[in-house]
Scaffold this active site. Sequence first.
Site, short mmCIF file in Angstrom:
data_model
loop_
_atom_site.label_atom_id
_atom_site.label_comp_id
_atom_site.label_asym_id
_atom_site.label_seq_id
_atom_site.Cartn_x
_atom_site.Cartn_y
_atom_site.Cartn_z
N ASP A 79 0.82 -1.21 0.00
CA ASP A 79 0.00 0.00 0.00
C ASP A 79 0.86 1.27 0.00
O ASP A 79 0.48 2.28 -0.58
CB ASP A 79 -0.92 0.01 1.22
CG ASP A 79 -2.17 -0.84 1.00
OD1 ASP A 79 -2.32 -1.41 -0.09
OD2 ASP A 79 -2.99 -0.94 1.94
N GLY A 80 2.02 1.23 0.66
CA GLY A 80 2.88 2.40 0.70
C GLY A 80 3.38 2.79 -0.68
O GLY A 80 3.42 3.97 -1.04
N ASP A 190 -2.77 13.46 22.27
CA ASP A 190 -1.58 13.12 21.47
C ASP A 190 -1.65 13.66 20.06
O ASP A 190 -0.64 13.71 19.37
CB ASP A 190 -1.41 11.60 21.41
CG ASP A 190 -0.89 11.03 22.72
OD1 ASP A 190 -0.72 11.81 23.68
OD2 ASP A 190 -0.65 9.81 22.79
N LEU A 205 -8.30 3.70 11.84
CA LEU A 205 -8.89 2.49 12.44
C LEU A 205 -8.16 2.11 13.72
O LEU A 205 -8.78 1.75 14.72
CB LEU A 205 -8.84 1.35 11.43
CG LEU A 205 -9.41 0.00 11.87
CD1 LEU A 205 -10.88 0.12 12.22
CD2 LEU A 205 -9.21 -1.05 10.78
#
Length: 300
Positions: A79-80, A190, A205
Amino acid sequence: MHYIFDDEKLESIKCAGLVVRPDSPALYSEYQKLKEALEAHGVCLIVEEIGAKNLGLTDGVSKKELFERSDLLISLGGDGTLLSLCRRSFAYDKPILGIYAGTLGFLTDIKPSEIESFIDKIFRDDYRIDHRMVFEVELYSHSGESKHLIAVNDVVLSRPSIQGMISIDAYLTSKEADMDRKHLNTYRGDGLIISTPTGSTAYNLSAGGPIVFPITEALILTPICPHSLSERPVVLPAEFGTTFMSEDETIIVVDGQDIYNLKSFDEIRIKISKQRLKMVHRVERNYFDVLKQKLHWGNS
């Protein structure tokens, strides 16, 4: 959203451009398989120069030449690799096919064992082109040093270290709702994920955000480890534009690939691009089957 379901096909394919996962000489057999399958239909295959070098080829081309010459762009990796290709080639408006050679892929569709059969399907018009929304991201500075980017998955605003927390002010703009920089929230914790539906199965997700069907038109705001337990993810209509500001040291990460410091800018603006990303898939590909497979739903 009628255009999402148009039965669009490629007018002709004379040249295909390939981008390969970095440092992947082991993918030479897949490259050769793809090259032979395309040449059987009279299509030449050109390879981006870095990938060509990794494959031991001497005739690689620049990304610019690859994007300009190709009628179809192909990603061989995970996917990258596909995300990087989508972002870098977006301005050229070319359809993109992802061939799976990674570990956990939600975007790549075709397995190496399916290369020959799917290339044959393309020339029988037995495929579909999905139109995915992407973000236009502007890192804005009053001094004029603004930067424009494309995000396919997400934009993450994060604290730079594990110590302390950051505060992020979020504003909404919408002509339809007659809102001009309406303050939505001050997120303390954060950080914050601003995700597309395509990216909803990525960092969003993991941070507890919702899964949103990938051709939905929406923005997803998901707080990362918020200071207040009342903070919850928000899904916004596509017509909304968003602006984020913070006086704290804040890192901006675009699609997990490009990193900036918000201190170099005054604010970050995100809206949905009018242009859509074109992704080539198998007709029979079912997103819910992908979810069940990748997330192991229904397994005892």
